[in-house]
Scaffold this motif. Structure first.
Motif, short mmCIF file in Angstrom:
data_model
loop_
_atom_site.label_atom_id
_atom_site.label_comp_id
_atom_site.label_asym_id
_atom_site.label_seq_id
_atom_site.Cartn_x
_atom_site.Cartn_y
_atom_site.Cartn_z
N MET A 1 0.97 -1.14 -0.15
CA MET A 1 -0.07 -0.05 0.02
C MET A 1 0.69 1.17 -0.15
N ALA A 2 0.44 2.16 -1.03
CA ALA A 2 1.39 3.11 -1.06
C ALA A 2 1.10 4.40 0.19
N THR A 3 2.06 4.77 0.77
CA THR A 3 1.74 5.77 2.10
C THR A 3 2.41 7.01 1.64
N SER A 4 3.59 6.98 0.98
CA SER A 4 4.35 8.24 0.83
C SER A 4 3.68 9.14 0.22
N PRO A 5 4.07 10.63 0.66
CA PRO A 5 3.50 11.81 -0.23
C PRO A 5 3.98 11.58 -1.69
N ALA A 6 4.91 10.87 -1.88
CA ALA A 6 5.29 10.60 -3.46
C ALA A 6 4.42 9.91 -4.01
N ALA A 7 3.84 8.71 -3.50
CA ALA A 7 2.76 8.07 -4.08
C ALA A 7 1.55 8.87 -4.58
N ALA A 8 1.08 9.73 -3.74
CA ALA A 8 -0.04 10.53 -3.90
C ALA A 8 0.22 11.40 -5.17
N GLU A 9 1.54 12.01 -5.00
CA GLU A 9 1.64 13.14 -6.04
C GLU A 9 1.77 12.18 -7.47
N ARG A 10 2.42 10.94 -7.63
CA ARG A 10 2.51 10.46 -8.68
C ARG A 10 1.24 9.99 -9.39
N LEU A 11 0.29 9.31 -8.14
CA LEU A 11 -1.03 9.22 -8.76
C LEU A 11 -1.76 10.46 -9.15
N LEU A 12 -1.60 11.37 -8.67
CA LEU A 12 -2.35 12.78 -9.32
C LEU A 12 -1.83 13.10 -10.55
N ASN A 13 -0.35 12.89 -10.76
CA ASN A 13 0.16 13.42 -12.17
C ASN A 13 -0.30 12.64 -13.10
N LEU A 14 -0.54 11.09 -12.80
CA LEU A 14 -0.93 10.40 -13.70
C LEU A 14 -2.25 10.31 -14.02
N ASP B 1 -0.53 1.36 -9.65
CA ASP B 1 -1.09 2.40 -9.59
C ASP B 1 -2.27 2.30 -10.48
N LYS B 2 -2.20 1.62 -11.57
CA LYS B 2 -3.29 1.53 -12.52
C LYS B 2 -4.66 0.71 -11.55
N ASP B 3 -4.27 -0.47 -11.00
CA ASP B 3 -5.28 -1.04 -10.25
C ASP B 3 -5.84 -0.22 -9.33
N MET B 4 -5.03 0.57 -8.67
CA MET B 4 -5.39 1.33 -7.28
C MET B 4 -6.39 2.49 -7.93
N LEU B 5 -6.12 3.03 -9.15
CA LEU B 5 -7.04 4.19 -9.71
C LEU B 5 -8.42 3.49 -10.14
N ARG B 6 -8.42 2.23 -10.70
CA ARG B 6 -9.67 1.61 -11.06
C ARG B 6 -10.57 1.15 -9.82
N GLU B 7 -9.47 0.72 -8.39
CA GLU B 7 -10.29 0.52 -7.46
C GLU B 7 -11.09 1.67 -6.81
N LEU B 8 -10.47 2.87 -7.32
CA LEU B 8 -11.19 4.18 -6.51
C LEU B 8 -12.22 4.53 -7.68
N GLY B 9 -12.52 3.98 -8.71
CA GLY B 9 -13.50 4.47 -9.36
C GLY B 9 -13.21 5.21 -10.80
N VAL B 10 -11.88 5.59 -10.72
CA VAL B 10 -11.22 6.07 -12.00
C VAL B 10 -11.36 5.32 -13.24
N PRO B 11 -11.68 5.83 -14.35
CA PRO B 11 -12.01 4.76 -15.20
C PRO B 11 -10.70 4.98 -16.37
N VAL B 12 -9.83 3.94 -15.95
CA VAL B 12 -8.64 3.95 -16.72
C VAL B 12 -8.80 2.96 -17.97
N LEU B 13 -8.95 3.61 -19.12
CA LEU B 13 -9.23 2.45 -20.44
C LEU B 13 -8.05 2.34 -21.14
N THR B 14 -7.87 0.98 -21.62
CA THR B 14 -6.90 0.58 -22.36
C THR B 14 -7.49 0.56 -23.82
N ILE B 15 -6.37 1.41 -24.66
CA ILE B 15 -6.83 1.71 -25.96
C ILE B 15 -5.72 1.13 -26.75
N THR B 16 -6.38 0.27 -27.79
CA THR B 16 -5.29 -0.60 -28.82
C THR B 16 -5.40 0.36 -30.06
#
Lengths: 339, 322
Positions: free
Chosen positions: A1-14, A53-68
């Motif tokens: 589980m990500a706990t550092s401020p860096a993780a929150a910053e990275r997720l937000l930038n993503l 991070d991608k799994d985490m975002l989806r878990e939080l309800g953020v729709p990360v789509l895979t585009i081919t």
């Protein structure tokens, strides 16, 4: 589980990068351009970080789509679809946000608590003002913990995906593996219950979550079974829904059992052998029998016969408890069974 | 408590959406809105300030009005397209909708018209925003115990901050009368309890609402009392007599609904529970209730007392029949 401020910053930038990308971003683009990913010391650690991070975002309800890319079949990237991302228009008053805050506190279950807290954070963005709490002052509803089985079961119900778990049957003490199609989770008197179709038995069964041992695993793909029809569901739930089953007639010693007296309906009646006669509504035979037996000789059941027999059976067993130094012999369950 | 990255991410996304809807919000107000400290809000704003789209040049970044911020007001000037509030995840929607439905069902009689209207409108808005299907997975029914006149008196006393006169019967079937200052109503799936300051014993007590025979609102206001953290929940105490029951598997509910010290599963499918017993009447009731599944009781005096009570009851049945 990500706990550092860096993780929150990275997720937000993503999130911001994937929302703003014109078409899609490949993994390589994420690694080379999104702040926080360039630091990954190896390909492997980048992969792990990005997947998590991608799994985490989806878990939080953020729709990360895979585009081919149609031209390059094996070349795919990611994007966040803003139309799916957004909450449907909703405007909450301060009072409504206050009620929602209390609702979020209903859960003692850790995973439910986390889910409802996150939901609340999202809704605070559209609430009108800080939630007022005086609306709900003094009320503190609580629902007990559903344990580790709860979150995977809710997911499986929603995905219509079968699950496998080890279950300790209370009637026999037998511990056995079950494969079921989960329909619904109920919180009722005494805890959490899963209503499901047992694949081996080909019939609906109820399982207490507290009797599930170890972890719950999914079996096969999502969408594997049809949602039960309203009739099937009502049938499966009927035994869990309380309602008045009948009215019992009780003979009570004078000045005793005030709690039962308070539930007396359409009295008073002539006494029987010096006892007051009460008429008390009840929901289930076992429930009334278990309540009445606690009063010993102060409360006797006259009617109905099944409740009277259930009490007598408990009393006979209890009367034998001191036969041989506190050890009784286990006999086949003749008494009414509790849910 | 350490803020976990996912929770912080959601809060920061929520802040951008909120600030887009509100022109210039003081730090303290933002802190109240999101239920965190002002210091946390400032850390969040400062982190937001350095995030944005790849390139991370000044015009790529989320931006705030610096001079307002120096005066303690957060004014969003560049959102990088993040102004829409994030939808609820499937489990998140379920957790809130199920909770609201349970509250509506259980607290209905305890709420006045205005408050139940708020509850219902919150439920309607949330269901509309998340879809009805989301809510079907979980169904909660809270206890609705106690006589209606008692429930409504308790609710009014809590709302108006008034003292209550209770007629109460305890687990040992002893009725008593007392004045109490209500603190809160604790409801779970099994029972409803009133946590109140009992003026007779000058201490906090839990009253099971279904054993309150009568409740009358008094003219005096309830006094404020400090109650311990965790008051209103039952936990196994460290005092009280240690009693061990060995039970057949079908009495598993004992381990599930009573506050037990320890549960030990035995190889033959039976199990043992250790209980700390303060109230012998409660214990005797429990033993009689599970008599059909009791395999062993320690100490044996507990079994003897229960057996004597059972024999007395059986004799009473015989006398009644003859």
């Amino acid at each position: 589980m990500a706990t550092s401020p860096a993780a929150a910053e990275r997720l937000l930038n993503l999130v911001i990068a994937l929302v703003n990308t014109p078409v899609r971003m490949t993994k390589e683009q994420v690694r080379s351009t999104v702040a926080g990913y360039g630091d990954a010391p190896s390909d492997e650690s980048f992969e792990r970080m990005f997947e998590r991070d991608k799994d985490m975002l989806r878990e939080l309800g953020v729709p990360v789509l895979t585009i081919t890319d149609a031209g390059h079949g094996d070349d795919f990237g990611y994007r966040i679809d803003l139309d799916t991302y957004a909450l449907a228009p909703i405007d909450l008053t301060a009072a409504e946000l206050g009620v929602l805050t209390m609702a979020a506190e209903l859960w003692q279950d850790r995973s439910l608590r986390a889910d409802s807290t996150r939901a609340l954070t999202k809704l605070r963005a559209v609430g009108q003002a800080p939630g007022s709490t005086d609306l709900v002052a003094g009320l503190s509803p609580r629902v007990r913990d559903g344990g580790g089985a709860f979150a995977p079961l809710v997911d499986a119900v929603q995905a219509r995906q079968a699950v496998r778990f080890t279950y300790r049957a209370a009637t026999t003490g037998e511990v056995r593996e079950r494969v079921v199609e989960p329909w619904k989770l109920l919180a009722r008197r005494g805890g959490w219950v899963l209503v499901a179709r047992d694949r081996d038995r080909g019939a609906t069964r109820s399982f207490r979550l507290s009797r599930i041992e170890g972890s719950v695993r999914t079996v096969g793909p999502a969408g594997a079974f049809e949602t039960p029809t309203p009739e099937e569901l009502a049938d499966a739930l009927s035994s869990w829904d309380s309602g008045t089953r009948g009215v019992a007639t009780l003979a009570v010693l004078p000045d005793r059992a005030s709690a039962l007296r308070a539930r007396d309906v359409d009295g008073p009646r002539p006494t029987v052998a010096g006892r007051d006669v009460l008429r008390v509504p009840f929901r289930a035979d076992w429930e009334l029998a278990e309540e009445v037996v606690g009063y010993g000789d102060a409360v006797l059941v006259l009617e109905p016969t099944p409740v009277r027999e259930a009490v007598l059976s408990l009393l006979r067993r209890a009367a034998a408890l001191d036969d041989d130094g506190g050890t009784a012999h286990d006999v086949e369950a003749a008494e009414v069974s509790r849910g | 408590m350490a803020d976990r990255a996912p929770d912080r991410l959601l809060r920061m996304l929520g802040m951008i959406a909120y600030l887009d809807r509100h022109e210039g919000v003081p730090v303290g107000e933002l802190a109240d809105q999101f239920g965190v400290s002002a210091a946390q809000v400032m850390q969040d704003v400062e982190l937001l300030w350095v995030t944005g789209t790849p390139g991370y040049l000044p015009y790529d970044l989320i931006d705030f009005d610096a001079s307002s911020y120096e005066q303690g007001v957060v004014r969003l000037t560049e959102s990088r397209g993040m102004t829409r509030p994030l939808r609820l995840g499937a489990r998140e929607a379920v957790s809130l909708v199920a909770a609201l439905r349970a509250l509506d069902d259980a607290l209905g009689p305890a709420l006045d018209e205005e408050r139940s209207a708020v509850l219902r409108s919150a439920l309607a808005k949330l269901t509309a925003a998340t879809g009805d299907a989301a809510a079907g997975a979980v169904d909660v029914v809270l206890a609705r115990t106690g006589a209606p006149h008692v429930q409504s008196a308790v609710a009014r006393a809590l709302r108006l901050g008034r003292r209550l006169h209770l007629r109460y019967v305890d687990a040992a079937d002893v009725a008593s009368e007392r004045d109490v200052d209500p603190i809160r109503l604790v409801t779970d799936d099994e029972h409803s309890y009133l946590l109140a300051w009992c003026r007779a014993v000058d201490g906090e007590r839990l009253f099971r609402v279904d054993r309150v025979l009568d409740a009358t609102l008094l003219d005096e206001s309830a006094e404020e009392h400090d109650v311990a953290e965790g008051a209103g929940t039952f936990a196994p105490g460290t005092d009280g007599e240690l009693v061990t029951l060995r039970l057949a598997s079908r009495a598993r509910w004992v381990a599930e609904v009573t506050p037990v010290d320890e549960v030990r599963n035995l190889d033959d499918g039976s199990f043992e529970v250790d209980l700390r017993v303060v109230n012998p009447a409660w214990l005797q009731h429990l033993v009689l209730q599970v008599a059909g599944a009791v395999l062993e009781v320690r100490p044996s005096s507990v079994a003897r007392d229960a057996a004597q009570a059972a024999r007395a009851a059986l004799r009473a049945y015989e006398e009644l029949a003859s």
